[in-house]
Design a protein around this motif. Structure first.
Motif, PDB file in Angstrom:
ATOM      1  N   TYR A  99     -34.049 -11.004  12.249  1.00 46.15           N
ATOM      2  CA  TYR A  99     -33.045 -10.070  11.726  1.00 46.15           C
ATOM      3  C   TYR A  99     -32.597 -10.598  10.364  1.00 46.15           C
ATOM      4  CZ  TYR A  99     -29.196  -6.671  11.908  1.00 46.15           C
ATOM      5  OH  TYR A  99     -28.337  -5.619  11.659  1.00 46.15           O
ATOM      6  N   GLY A 101     -33.128  -9.649   5.765  1.00 45.47           N
ATOM      7  CA  GLY A 101     -33.639  -8.691   4.792  1.00 45.47           C
ATOM      8  C   GLY A 101     -33.256  -9.061   3.377  1.00 45.47           C
ATOM      9  N   SER A 103     -30.997  -7.291  -0.275  1.00 42.71           N
ATOM     10  CA  SER A 103     -30.004  -6.295  -0.669  1.00 42.71           C
ATOM     11  C   SER A 103     -29.943  -6.210  -2.195  1.00 42.71           C
ATOM     12  CB  SER A 103     -28.633  -6.689  -0.103  1.00 42.71           C
ATOM     13  OG  SER A 103     -27.619  -5.820  -0.544  1.00 42.71           O
ATOM     14  N   VAL A 117     -31.330  -1.631   0.808  1.00 45.90           N
ATOM     15  CA  VAL A 117     -31.309  -2.724   1.779  1.00 45.90           C
ATOM     16  C   VAL A 117     -32.622  -2.674   2.557  1.00 45.90           C
ATOM     17  CG1 VAL A 117     -30.194  -3.725   3.802  1.00 45.90           C
ATOM     18  CG2 VAL A 117     -28.804  -2.749   1.950  1.00 45.90           C
ATOM     19  N   THR A 118     -33.323  -3.783   2.551  1.00 43.05           N
ATOM     20  CA  THR A 118     -34.649  -3.856   3.176  1.00 43.05           C
ATOM     21  C   THR A 118     -34.621  -4.753   4.395  1.00 43.05           C
ATOM     22  OG1 THR A 118     -35.753  -3.506   1.056  1.00 43.05           O
ATOM     23  CG2 THR A 118     -37.060  -4.516   2.805  1.00 43.05           C
ATOM     24  N   ASN A 119     -35.210  -4.268   5.482  1.00 42.08           N
ATOM     25  CA  ASN A 119     -35.437  -5.075   6.673  1.00 42.08           C
ATOM     26  C   ASN A 119     -36.804  -5.737   6.499  1.00 42.08           C
ATOM     27  OD1 ASN A 119     -36.227  -5.993   9.258  1.00 42.08           O
ATOM     28  ND2 ASN A 119     -34.815  -4.557  10.237  1.00 42.08           N
ATOM     29  N   LEU A 185     -27.735  -5.882   6.149  1.00 44.36           N
ATOM     30  CA  LEU A 185     -28.617  -5.145   7.055  1.00 44.36           C
ATOM     31  C   LEU A 185     -27.803  -4.393   8.106  1.00 44.36           C
ATOM     32  CD1 LEU A 185     -31.662  -4.798   7.264  1.00 44.36           C
ATOM     33  CD2 LEU A 185     -31.722  -6.766   8.815  1.00 44.36           C
ATOM     34  N   ASN A 189     -27.153  -0.030   8.173  1.00 43.87           N
ATOM     35  CA  ASN A 189     -27.583   0.738   9.338  1.00 43.87           C
ATOM     36  C   ASN A 189     -26.411   1.185  10.201  1.00 43.87           C
ATOM     37  OD1 ASN A 189     -30.733   0.699   9.537  1.00 43.87           O
ATOM     38  ND2 ASN A 189     -30.155  -1.336   8.830  1.00 43.87           N
TER      39      ASN A 189
END
Length: 247
Positions: A99, A101, A103, A117-119, A185, A189
């Motif tokens: 978990y 990512g 930003s 924002v990327t996971n 993250l 979401n």
């Protein structure tokens, strides 16, 4: 001169793709070691933090000033500011907790214009440029259809460990939550959750991109807490819980 949002978005995608590929094909144990460099955000940076930051700077510096968690300000006296958290959830990353990512927030003349924002676990990126919100796959850049969750069963409380009384009150009010450890993250979401609370020192690196993405949700922010929810009553209830624990 008009800003080229499409070119900037493509550069953000390319930077995240390069980082994702590096993590999955080239990373070494050395990347997970502390660099003994105290970043601008106050933490001892991992080597991977510095590697990720270089990737983003290489792709994005041409668009304006950089303000990054690791290096701080890189200024070209532009009216464009790009706020970067190269690895959101560094401790998760270091501990192989899936978990984490990145930003990226874009400001023009001090006005928020875009958030990305990327996971980096599932290779997806959620972003809003001006008014439109999208989610894409980093693998093929295809758009991902949002799965609308009408009645989410849990919320997120980042840094919950530091606020036991608030945790107790949330439990007493049957407000279930998790604390996964990657603020941007989690915030980006927020539509998937009952609520998101981010507590403690609110740094621009952590919240700027997600705040832009969440501009259509109910939000409360003060010096110590950021609360985001799709439901105004949930937000007011949590705000009241926090207020009661400050008395």
């Amino acid at each position: 001169m008009n800003f080229d949002y499409n070119a900037f978005t493509n550069a953000v995608i390319k930077a995240n793709k390069e980082l994702y590929e590096y993590i999955n094909t080239h990373m070494s144990p050395l990347d997970l070691e502390l660099s003994n460099t105290i970043g601008f955000g106050g933490d001892n940076s991992l080597n991977i933090d510095l590697k990720a930051e270089k990737i983003f700077i290489n792709h994005l510096q041409k668009f304006g000033d950089i303000y990054s968690e690791e290096i701080g300000h890189i200024s070209s006296n532009s009216n464009v500011k790009i706020v970067i958290d190269p690895i959101d959830g560094s401790h998760n990353f270091q501990s192989s907790l899936p978990y984490y990512g990145s930003s990226i927030a874009l400001f023009i003349d001090d006005e928020s214009k875009a958030g990305y924002v990327t996971n980096l676990v599932n290779a997806s990126m959620i972003y809003r440029v001006d008014k439109g919100i999208k989610e894409i796959s980093l693998i093929n850049e295809d758009e991902i259809t949002f799965q609308k969750i009408s009645n989410p069963s849990i919320g997120i409380f980042e840094r919950a460990y530091a606020y036991p009384n608030i945790c107790k009150n949330l439990y007493e009010n049957r407000l279930k939550f998790r604390s996964p450890g990657a603020a941007a993250l989690s915030l980006a979401n927020a539509r998937n959750f009952n609520f998101v609370i981010f507590a403690g020192k609110l740094r621009e690196f952590d919240i700027a991109a997600a705040n832009h993405i969440n501009c259509d949700l109910f939000t409360y922010q003060d010096s110590d807490f950021l609360i985001v929810s799709k439901n105004e009553q949930n937000l007011l209830q949590i705000k009241g819980i926090i207020k009661n624990n400050r008395l």
